[in-house]
Design an enzyme around this catalytic site. Sequence first.
Site, PDB file in Angstrom:
ATOM      1  N   SER A  70       0.777  -1.301  -0.014  1.00 57.53           N
ATOM      2  CA  SER A  70      -0.123  -0.089   0.112  1.00 57.53           C
ATOM      3  C   SER A  70       0.712   1.149   0.142  1.00 57.53           C
ATOM      4  O   SER A  70       0.643   2.129  -0.805  1.00 57.53           O
ATOM      5  CB  SER A  70      -0.995   0.040   1.091  1.00 57.53           C
ATOM      6  OG  SER A  70      -1.763  -1.287   1.039  1.00 57.53           O
ATOM      7  N   ASN A 150      -5.402  -9.081  -7.959  1.00 59.09           N
ATOM      8  CA  ASN A 150      -5.509  -9.895  -6.600  1.00 59.09           C
ATOM      9  C   ASN A 150      -6.928 -10.606  -6.601  1.00 59.09           C
ATOM     10  O   ASN A 150      -7.006 -11.554  -5.790  1.00 59.09           O
ATOM     11  CB  ASN A 150      -5.352  -8.801  -5.632  1.00 59.09           C
ATOM     12  CG  ASN A 150      -6.047  -7.741  -5.613  1.00 59.09           C
ATOM     13  OD1 ASN A 150      -6.120  -7.030  -6.606  1.00 59.09           O
ATOM     14  ND2 ASN A 150      -6.875  -7.516  -4.605  1.00 59.09           N
ATOM     15  N   SER A 198       5.221  -6.394  -1.978  1.00 57.94           N
ATOM     16  CA  SER A 198       5.095  -6.496  -0.473  1.00 57.94           C
ATOM     17  C   SER A 198       5.423  -8.157   0.160  1.00 57.94           C
ATOM     18  O   SER A 198       4.858  -9.059  -0.571  1.00 57.94           O
ATOM     19  CB  SER A 198       3.279  -6.525  -0.432  1.00 57.94           C
ATOM     20  OG  SER A 198       3.190  -6.639   0.930  1.00 57.94           O
ATOM     21  N   HIS A 200       4.773 -10.087   2.615  1.00 57.57           N
ATOM     22  CA  HIS A 200       3.630 -10.996   3.080  1.00 57.57           C
ATOM     23  C   HIS A 200       3.132 -11.977   1.937  1.00 57.57           C
ATOM     24  O   HIS A 200       2.376 -12.823   2.215  1.00 57.57           O
ATOM     25  CB  HIS A 200       2.865 -10.422   4.278  1.00 57.57           C
ATOM     26  CG  HIS A 200       1.735  -9.643   3.878  1.00 57.57           C
ATOM     27  ND1 HIS A 200       0.552 -10.124   3.706  1.00 57.57           N
ATOM     28  CD2 HIS A 200       1.835  -8.479   3.277  1.00 57.57           C
ATOM     29  CE1 HIS A 200      -0.391  -9.189   3.251  1.00 57.57           C
ATOM     30  NE2 HIS A 200       0.416  -8.407   2.837  1.00 57.57           N
ATOM     31  N   THR A 236      13.801   4.519  11.461  1.00 57.34           N
ATOM     32  CA  THR A 236      14.627   3.459  11.569  1.00 57.34           C
ATOM     33  C   THR A 236      14.131   2.368  10.534  1.00 57.34           C
ATOM     34  O   THR A 236      12.944   1.789  10.786  1.00 57.34           O
ATOM     35  CB  THR A 236      14.989   3.135  12.821  1.00 57.34           C
ATOM     36  OG1 THR A 236      15.152   4.213  13.387  1.00 57.34           O
ATOM     37  CG2 THR A 236      15.730   1.996  13.181  1.00 57.34           C
ATOM     38  N   CYS A 323     -10.196  -6.522   1.643  1.00 58.64           N
ATOM     39  CA  CYS A 323     -10.361  -5.302   2.128  1.00 58.64           C
ATOM     40  C   CYS A 323     -11.624  -5.038   2.237  1.00 58.64           C
ATOM     41  O   CYS A 323     -12.289  -4.112   2.661  1.00 58.64           O
ATOM     42  CB  CYS A 323      -9.406  -4.494   1.298  1.00 58.64           C
ATOM     43  SG  CYS A 323      -7.859  -5.226   0.900  1.00 58.64           S
TER      44      CYS A 323
END
Length: 396
Positions: A70, A150, A198, A200, A236, A323
């Site tokens: 995203s 997707n 991404s 995952h 970080t 989603c």
Amino acid sequence: MVYADNAATTKMSKIAVSAMLPYIENFWGNPSSLYSFGQKAAEALVCAREKIAACICASPSEIYFTSGGSESDNQAIISAAKIGARKNKKHIISSSFEHHAVLHTLKKLEKDGFEIELLDVHVNGVINPQQVADSIREDTCLVTVMFANNEIGTVQPIAEIGGVCRARKIPFHTDAVQAAGHIPIDVQKQNIDMLSISAHKFHGPKGVGVLYARKNIPLTNLIEGGAQEKGKRGGTENVPAIIGMAAALEEACANMEENNRKILRLRNKIIGGLKKIPHSALNGDGEKRLPGNVSFCFEGIEGESLLLLLDDRGICASSGSACTSGSLDPSHVLLAIGRPHEIAHGSLRLSLDENNSEDDAEKILQVVPEVVDYLRSMSPLWKDKLIGKREFLLPE
Ligand SMILES: *Cc1c(COP(=O)(O)O)cnc(C)c1O
């Protein structure tokens, strides 16, 4: 349990987990620190960046770490829009079945005076490069078209679309979240200027991703802060997650052919079996699709009820995208390929990976038809269709 929702997220691979552990337990220094303990983490980041770049044929300096697909989509699109606005170019070309990370970013730009043109994806869910060529104008500042969808798994002719953009000197971004680690990506040969991935979705950890941006593309910061990621993304670095992502991508790319042979066999078996259910239809092109994607519409049923009953029988699947479940709107992807609302409500997505077995396929082929039959037997709408009071929308 049969897990068939790999397009929503995947199980982390053992190799990715064991690559991460030392950077959680032992080498937890800050990569920006000057002492050698911090530099140990910094060196691991250099190595991760090189591995990821190699997997997509980019150079390490073109890899930016982000919090996931995203964020990468947002940063790519907003960066191109900022450059465009400076030259008074405010026309953006995309497609009607993009992920919401793309569509909602475009909606926001529309409020800022950009003109968004969404290309038709046809019944088979595949864009023709000629559509892109025909839509490009003097004031076009970006083309963004997803690599693979997707929900219905269709794969776009990315190299050709990229070629059209390159010839007209328009930046081309692709959301490759469903493609990375699953089908080959080569940002050189495929003429890609920006690309989102991404971790995952390919057996890496959640909350980490990459934006690839070609050397000549100046990025805009979404997150102001320190000098990390060449000052383009402060904060970080999530060192363990980045290392896990690199290990997962490297593994997925090395095993891609072998995994896909297995996944394709299972997928084709499941598609063949589900096609036998009367008044059902496969969503998206039969050939130009991800190896692991099975997407069907079943007339006369409701996707949410189907998922709950499948869950009872030990099958994890999805209807529409993760989603949008929870909302009553039918999937924008299924509407984009021309499914009527009633049919779009009765959808099922099974997304397989290399951990699925022949037994999983057998179970799916036994349970899904039973559950569809059961739901239809309870539906007044279905009864009306059987006695001819209402028309069937999908052929027998
Ligand atoms: C999952 C997904 C995203 C979002 O990725 P996150 O890392 O979950 O933010 C974006 N685009 C596509 C096509 C996806 O499948």
